[in-house]
Design a protein around this motif. Structure first.
Motif, PDB file in Angstrom:
ATOM      1  N   SER A 151       0.640  -1.143   0.000  1.00 13.42           N
ATOM      2  CA  SER A 151       0.035  -0.113  -0.150  1.00 13.42           C
ATOM      3  C   SER A 151       0.917   1.434  -0.082  1.00 13.42           C
ATOM      4  O   SER A 151       0.470   2.283  -0.584  1.00 13.42           O
ATOM      5  N   ILE A 152       2.033   1.247   0.730  1.00 13.08           N
ATOM      6  CA  ILE A 152       2.781   2.327   0.748  1.00 13.08           C
ATOM      7  C   ILE A 152       3.480   2.579  -0.482  1.00 13.08           C
ATOM      8  O   ILE A 152       3.630   3.774  -1.072  1.00 13.08           O
ATOM      9  N   TYR A 153       3.811   1.612  -1.231  1.00 10.50           N
ATOM     10  CA  TYR A 153       4.158   1.592  -2.647  1.00 10.50           C
ATOM     11  C   TYR A 153       3.636   2.378  -3.565  1.00 10.50           C
ATOM     12  O   TYR A 153       3.787   3.001  -4.496  1.00 10.50           O
ATOM     13  N   LEU A 154       2.247   1.827  -3.439  1.00  9.11           N
ATOM     14  CA  LEU A 154       1.314   2.235  -4.469  1.00  9.11           C
ATOM     15  C   LEU A 154       0.905   3.765  -4.098  1.00  9.11           C
ATOM     16  O   LEU A 154       0.593   4.431  -5.114  1.00  9.11           O
ATOM     17  N   LEU A 155       0.897   4.064  -2.898  1.00  8.37           N
ATOM     18  CA  LEU A 155       0.654   5.482  -2.483  1.00  8.37           C
ATOM     19  C   LEU A 155       1.448   6.520  -3.016  1.00  8.37           C
ATOM     20  O   LEU A 155       1.210   7.430  -3.637  1.00  8.37           O
ATOM     21  N   VAL A 156       3.062   6.087  -2.873  1.00 13.65           N
ATOM     22  CA  VAL A 156       3.862   6.799  -3.060  1.00 13.65           C
ATOM     23  C   VAL A 156       3.985   6.907  -4.878  1.00 13.65           C
ATOM     24  O   VAL A 156       4.306   8.029  -5.426  1.00 13.65           O
ATOM     25  N   GLN A 157       3.796   5.833  -5.409  1.00 13.30           N
ATOM     26  CA  GLN A 157       3.701   5.535  -6.837  1.00 13.30           C
ATOM     27  C   GLN A 157       2.620   6.458  -7.289  1.00 13.30           C
ATOM     28  O   GLN A 157       2.979   7.115  -8.560  1.00 13.30           O
ATOM     29  N   LYS A 158       1.629   6.608  -6.678  1.00 12.41           N
ATOM     30  CA  LYS A 158       0.350   7.282  -7.408  1.00 12.41           C
ATOM     31  C   LYS A 158       0.582   8.753  -7.337  1.00 12.41           C
ATOM     32  O   LYS A 158       0.265   9.525  -8.375  1.00 12.41           O
ATOM     33  N   ASN A 159       1.392   9.316  -6.360  1.00 14.17           N
ATOM     34  CA  ASN A 159       1.740  10.428  -6.352  1.00 14.17           C
ATOM     35  C   ASN A 159       3.150  10.842  -6.621  1.00 14.17           C
ATOM     36  O   ASN A 159       3.690  12.081  -6.377  1.00 14.17           O
ATOM     37  N   SER A 160       3.821   9.889  -7.544  1.00 12.44           N
ATOM     38  CA  SER A 160       5.152  10.266  -7.979  1.00 12.44           C
ATOM     39  C   SER A 160       5.238  11.406  -8.798  1.00 12.44           C
ATOM     40  O   SER A 160       6.489  11.931  -8.652  1.00 12.44           O
ATOM     41  N   SER A 161       4.383  11.891  -9.543  1.00 14.56           N
ATOM     42  CA  SER A 161       4.441  12.911 -10.411  1.00 14.56           C
ATOM     43  C   SER A 161       4.579  14.100  -9.463  1.00 14.56           C
ATOM     44  O   SER A 161       5.555  15.213  -9.622  1.00 14.56           O
ATOM     45  N   LYS A 162       3.724  14.252  -8.600  1.00 11.48           N
ATOM     46  CA  LYS A 162       3.747  15.284  -7.449  1.00 11.48           C
ATOM     47  C   LYS A 162       5.024  15.637  -6.777  1.00 11.48           C
ATOM     48  O   LYS A 162       5.431  16.578  -6.547  1.00 11.48           O
ATOM     49  N   LEU A 163       5.358  14.301  -6.513  1.00 10.01           N
ATOM     50  CA  LEU A 163       6.608  14.346  -5.781  1.00 10.01           C
ATOM     51  C   LEU A 163       7.697  14.683  -6.425  1.00 10.01           C
ATOM     52  O   LEU A 163       8.605  15.316  -5.864  1.00 10.01           O
ATOM     53  N   GLU A 164       7.764  14.269  -7.707  1.00  7.51           N
ATOM     54  CA  GLU A 164       8.986  14.595  -8.351  1.00  7.51           C
ATOM     55  C   GLU A 164       8.847  16.210  -8.812  1.00  7.51           C
ATOM     56  O   GLU A 164      10.015  16.736  -8.890  1.00  7.51           O
ATOM     57  N   ASN A 165       7.801  16.901  -8.693  1.00 11.17           N
ATOM     58  CA  ASN A 165       7.691  18.487  -8.809  1.00 11.17           C
ATOM     59  C   ASN A 165       8.157  18.924  -7.573  1.00 11.17           C
ATOM     60  O   ASN A 165       8.991  19.984  -7.788  1.00 11.17           O
ATOM     61  N   LEU A 166       7.765  18.298  -6.463  1.00 15.14           N
ATOM     62  CA  LEU A 166       8.442  18.922  -5.307  1.00 15.14           C
ATOM     63  C   LEU A 166       9.647  19.000  -5.205  1.00 15.14           C
ATOM     64  O   LEU A 166      10.513  20.050  -4.601  1.00 15.14           O
ATOM     65  N   LEU A 167      10.206  17.861  -5.554  1.00 15.07           N
ATOM     66  CA  LEU A 167      11.787  17.689  -5.775  1.00 15.07           C
ATOM     67  C   LEU A 167      12.319  18.765  -6.544  1.00 15.07           C
ATOM     68  O   LEU A 167      13.442  19.047  -6.484  1.00 15.07           O
ATOM     69  N   MET A 168      11.638  18.940  -7.689  1.00 19.52           N
ATOM     70  CA  MET A 168      12.305  19.827  -8.763  1.00 19.52           C
ATOM     71  C   MET A 168      12.483  21.324  -8.348  1.00 19.52           C
ATOM     72  O   MET A 168      13.210  21.922  -8.677  1.00 19.52           O
ATOM     73  N   ILE A 169      11.224  21.581  -7.430  1.00 20.82           N
ATOM     74  CA  ILE A 169      11.502  23.108  -7.133  1.00 20.82           C
ATOM     75  C   ILE A 169      12.153  23.105  -5.752  1.00 20.82           C
ATOM     76  O   ILE A 169      12.181  24.373  -5.048  1.00 20.82           O
ATOM     77  N   GLY A 170      12.924  22.326  -5.206  1.00 18.74           N
ATOM     78  CA  GLY A 170      13.811  22.451  -4.233  1.00 18.74           C
ATOM     79  C   GLY A 170      13.692  21.833  -3.065  1.00 18.74           C
ATOM     80  O   GLY A 170      14.400  21.863  -2.135  1.00 18.74           O
ATOM     81  N   PHE A 171      12.684  21.155  -2.703  1.00 19.35           N
ATOM     82  CA  PHE A 171      12.200  20.468  -1.560  1.00 19.35           C
ATOM     83  C   PHE A 171      13.220  19.134  -1.275  1.00 19.35           C
ATOM     84  O   PHE A 171      13.500  18.597  -2.412  1.00 19.35           O
TER      85      PHE A 171
END
Length: 223
Positions: A118-138
């Motif tokens: 479930s954790i992997y699926l949750l992170v994978q589902k929001n992977s694009s949002k997480l990638e955007n956060l990482l790209m803006i400096g988080f």
């Protein structure tokens, strides 16, 4: 221990002995003494008489085995039915507890697997949002922290619910066991609480590292 004094009179001899009671047993309604004392007292108070053993204590691995009853019946031995029934009940209780522990272990392993999935699926589902956060400096730590807090919160909730259910279930079956075995000692929930805390710590650490690893994978993919 209980101090007592015993007087023995036989064959024209009389002696008094001081002793201590070091334990009680429900198996025999008699006084058990060391074999050396019994041999000496028989030779001293009744040197010309000899008696064969009239009682036998058996310790078996499986009291419910039907071959035990058949063997004792063939030899003409009388069995204390009440004690035998208690031994059988104890054996079946231990067997049931072992089976419940095995089933519980299997369910726990499957639950842990489902939680990780479930954790992997949750992170994978929001992977694009997480990638955007990482790209803006988080940093990866900040991105992974909400999921880690959520996982720890779920683990705490599950642990508390498990303890609550265990408390009421234990209170129910302990009343039944104490009715069957009045001499049983009343235990406590400390072992269960300790095991629960250990499992909570281990599972939480593994979940934190799993989330961290997944976020780092997204971070490296971004690069």
């Amino acid at each position: 221990m209980i101090d007592f004094e015993m007087f023995v009179h036989a064959n024209g001899n009389q002696r008094s002995f001081k002793g201590k009671v070091i334990g009680f047993s429900s198996r025999l309604n008699t006084i058990l003494v060391p074999e050396s004392f019994m041999d000496w007292s028989n030779s001293y108070f009744a040197p010309n008489s000899h008696s064969e053993p009239s009682r036998l204590i058996m310790d078996v691995n499986n009291p419910a085995d039907e071959h035990i009853g058949e063997y004792l019946s063939k030899k003409g031995y009388e069995i204390e039915d009440e004690k035998m029934n208690q031994e059988k009940t104890t054996y079946f209780l231990r067997l049931m507890v072992t089976m419940v522990m095995v089933v519980g272990l299997v369910i726990s392993i499957l639950s842990f697997y489902i939680l990780m999935l479930s954790i992997y699926l949750l992170v994978q589902k929001n992977s694009s949002k997480l990638e955007n956060l990482l790209m803006i400096g988080f940093s990866p730590s900040l991105v992974a922290r909400p999921y880690q807090v959520l996982t720890i919160g779920l683990n705490v909730t599950v642990l508390l619910i498990a303890w609550l259910i265990l408390y009421f279930v234990r209170d129910y079956y302990m009343n039944i066991i104490e009715t069957l075995f009045p001499q049983i000692e009343d235990g406590n929930m400390l072992p269960a609480l300790t095991v629960g805390c250990i499992l909570f710590i281990l599972v939480s650490i593994m979940n934190i590292f799993a989330i961290r690893r997944k976020v780092m994978h997204i971070w490296f993919r971004k690069d």
